[in-house]
Scaffold this motif. Sequence first.
Motif, short mmCIF file in Angstrom:
data_model
loop_
_atom_site.label_atom_id
_atom_site.label_comp_id
_atom_site.label_asym_id
_atom_site.label_seq_id
_atom_site.Cartn_x
_atom_site.Cartn_y
_atom_site.Cartn_z
N VAL A 132 37.48 34.96 29.26
CA VAL A 132 38.88 34.86 30.06
C VAL A 132 38.17 34.94 31.56
O VAL A 132 37.70 35.65 32.04
CB VAL A 132 39.60 36.18 29.57
CG1 VAL A 132 40.75 36.14 30.21
CG2 VAL A 132 39.63 36.41 28.14
N LEU A 133 39.22 33.71 32.34
CA LEU A 133 38.85 33.61 33.55
C LEU A 133 40.17 33.95 34.45
O LEU A 133 41.36 33.77 33.95
CB LEU A 133 38.41 32.27 33.98
CG LEU A 133 37.54 31.48 32.94
CD1 LEU A 133 37.14 30.08 33.53
CD2 LEU A 133 36.13 32.30 32.92
N ALA A 134 40.07 34.65 35.55
CA ALA A 134 40.94 34.83 36.68
C ALA A 134 41.46 33.53 37.11
O ALA A 134 40.27 33.10 37.95
CB ALA A 134 40.73 36.02 37.39
N SER A 135 42.34 32.91 37.17
CA SER A 135 42.66 31.81 38.01
C SER A 135 43.40 31.94 39.36
O SER A 135 44.23 32.68 39.55
CB SER A 135 43.41 30.92 36.98
OG SER A 135 43.86 29.75 37.75
N PRO A 136 42.97 31.53 40.43
CA PRO A 136 43.66 31.56 41.70
C PRO A 136 44.97 30.85 41.65
O PRO A 136 45.53 30.97 42.67
CB PRO A 136 42.49 30.79 42.68
CG PRO A 136 41.91 29.91 41.85
CD PRO A 136 41.67 30.42 40.47
N GLU A 137 44.95 30.11 40.75
CA GLU A 137 46.40 29.21 40.85
C GLU A 137 47.49 29.74 39.82
O GLU A 137 48.75 29.05 39.54
CB GLU A 137 46.24 27.90 40.39
CG GLU A 137 44.89 27.18 41.34
CD GLU A 137 44.44 25.93 40.81
OE1 GLU A 137 44.79 25.63 39.63
OE2 GLU A 137 43.59 25.35 41.44
N GLY A 138 47.36 30.72 38.83
CA GLY A 138 48.22 31.30 38.15
C GLY A 138 47.61 32.03 36.85
O GLY A 138 47.01 32.97 37.27
N PRO A 139 48.22 31.92 35.55
CA PRO A 139 47.68 32.91 34.63
C PRO A 139 46.40 32.57 34.33
O PRO A 139 45.68 31.90 34.69
CB PRO A 139 48.66 32.38 33.43
CG PRO A 139 49.71 31.55 34.00
CD PRO A 139 49.20 30.85 35.32
N ASP A 140 45.62 33.67 33.75
CA ASP A 140 44.49 33.83 33.36
C ASP A 140 44.07 32.44 32.40
O ASP A 140 45.11 31.83 31.69
CB ASP A 140 43.94 34.98 32.39
CG ASP A 140 43.97 36.19 33.30
OD1 ASP A 140 43.91 36.15 34.66
OD2 ASP A 140 43.68 37.29 32.94
N ILE A 141 42.79 31.96 32.20
CA ILE A 141 42.42 30.97 31.56
C ILE A 141 41.45 31.43 30.45
O ILE A 141 40.48 32.06 30.71
CB ILE A 141 41.72 29.70 32.52
CG1 ILE A 141 42.82 29.30 33.37
CG2 ILE A 141 41.42 28.66 31.50
CD1 ILE A 141 41.97 28.42 34.58
N THR A 142 41.57 30.85 29.27
CA THR A 142 40.74 31.39 28.16
C THR A 142 39.80 29.86 28.06
O THR A 142 40.21 28.69 27.85
CB THR A 142 41.19 31.47 26.94
OG1 THR A 142 41.74 32.92 27.19
CG2 THR A 142 39.97 31.88 25.80
N VAL A 143 38.52 30.01 28.20
CA VAL A 143 37.48 28.65 27.81
C VAL A 143 36.53 29.11 26.63
O VAL A 143 36.20 30.22 26.50
CB VAL A 143 36.64 28.47 29.36
CG1 VAL A 143 37.65 28.01 30.19
CG2 VAL A 143 35.75 29.62 29.83
N ARG A 144 36.30 27.92 25.92
CA ARG A 144 35.44 28.13 24.76
C ARG A 144 34.27 27.35 24.98
O ARG A 144 34.31 26.25 25.27
CB ARG A 144 36.52 27.91 23.55
CG ARG A 144 37.78 29.00 23.65
CD ARG A 144 38.44 28.48 22.43
NE ARG A 144 39.45 29.39 22.19
CZ ARG A 144 40.70 29.31 22.98
NH1 ARG A 144 40.80 28.45 23.87
NH2 ARG A 144 41.73 30.25 22.91
N GLY A 145 33.15 27.86 24.23
CA GLY A 145 31.87 27.18 24.04
C GLY A 145 31.10 27.40 23.01
O GLY A 145 31.32 28.60 22.31
#
Length: 443
Positions: free
Chosen positions: A161-174
């Motif tokens: 879970v990433l804190a985005s400087p542009e808006g809501p948090d982002i979830t990335v998967r790998g």
Amino acid sequence: MKQHPLKTERSQVSSSTGGITWDVLIAGGGPAGAAAGLHAARLGLKALIIEKDRHPRFHIGESMLPQTSRALRRLGIEPLIQALPHVPKYGASFALGNETSLQDFEFRTGLIPEDSRTLSIERAPFDKVLLNSAAAAGASVMEGHRIRRIHRLEAGRVELVLASPEGPDITVRGDHLLDASGQGTLVGHHLRTRRTLPDFKRVAFFNHFTGVARRPGVKGGYPLAVMCDEGWFWLIPLNEEKTSIGFVMNGRDAKRIPVDYPHALDWLIQKCPLVREQTREALSPETNRVTADFSYSCRPFAGPGFFLLGDAATFIDPIFSTGVCMGLMSALKAVDLLAGARAGRCSWPSAYREYDRYISSSSSAFFDLAHLYYRHAFRELFLAGTGPLQIHRAVISLLTGNVFPRPCWAIRWRVELFKLFVRLQPFFPLASRRPRFALLDAG
């Protein structure tokens, strides 16, 4: 290997990445993370590098080992690094703070004939070239995104879970996470495996100077370590004008400094005759930088869903400039094993075990030397510059980074004998006695 041109604009990845499953997520865009992304992309893996800062940014760890140059050649970017302002480094110098003579160690005199040249360089442009090269090779890069937490960490299922400087948090998967978060130790904190090593709780004060005195010729490019009872100074030439200077000391002794920490470095320099003379005509900012310099380990270094790279795996006292070298070498090894396991050339458990052994065996050689370095008996033997059975040449080989995947037998037995000599030195002088120098008690 094909050279990739430097990109001035790195790949920027939008919040749409939340719908992509990456082959490898890389936490951190410093040397270890950038090298992992570069190597992974060239092997055809979908790699996403997540970096909380925006490059270029200041960082210490500016003196490289010869092994670092070999890693840069394997990555195919050594010409790009050599094109940056830097100082060639063919060896290193050591001294006690109350003496005027220096003991020089030339890399070419090591026991194992290897490359004898590397460099010292500002980290901001160095790191920027590495990250740009990763993007040029096809890795995706997200700068200015902080990882809030690891939501899932399993083989084949990693979610951040990433804190985005542009808006809501982002979830990335790998499928896998390569943790190159440095002293942030993302996975170490998540799994609660970070263990601080009690003998290495230190504080570092540092800054960049201009006008520092240098010797003529190639020895003017030698980093200088100046030792005292409380710790040691580093003086690292970075380019024609700039020199990095810092002091690493025990945290308990740091509390005895009678000035506030942002002004400590200048006070410490004035207490050390050798460094004071070197900086007599030097200029620096009014205040210095400060960091806690705690050594630690986050074992296991690999497991289901993750590999720990460089300082995210273990941080060694900076005396022998091992940080970038460990970062690059661990990145190459982790990506090789990850690609091999994905291709079925080895099982995942065997890949994790091999990587864990690789980091343990290579870093332990550096830890052994760092433990010895703070003992006065070690310094007396080390500054003698020579010894029986080519022991000093074995130590020089370690200083070049000749520890991967582990030091060879010819080095190991000589270093063990050297450790025995260090234990004997206080009782049976094997090298000339040297007066101790207590910087905090100096007049």
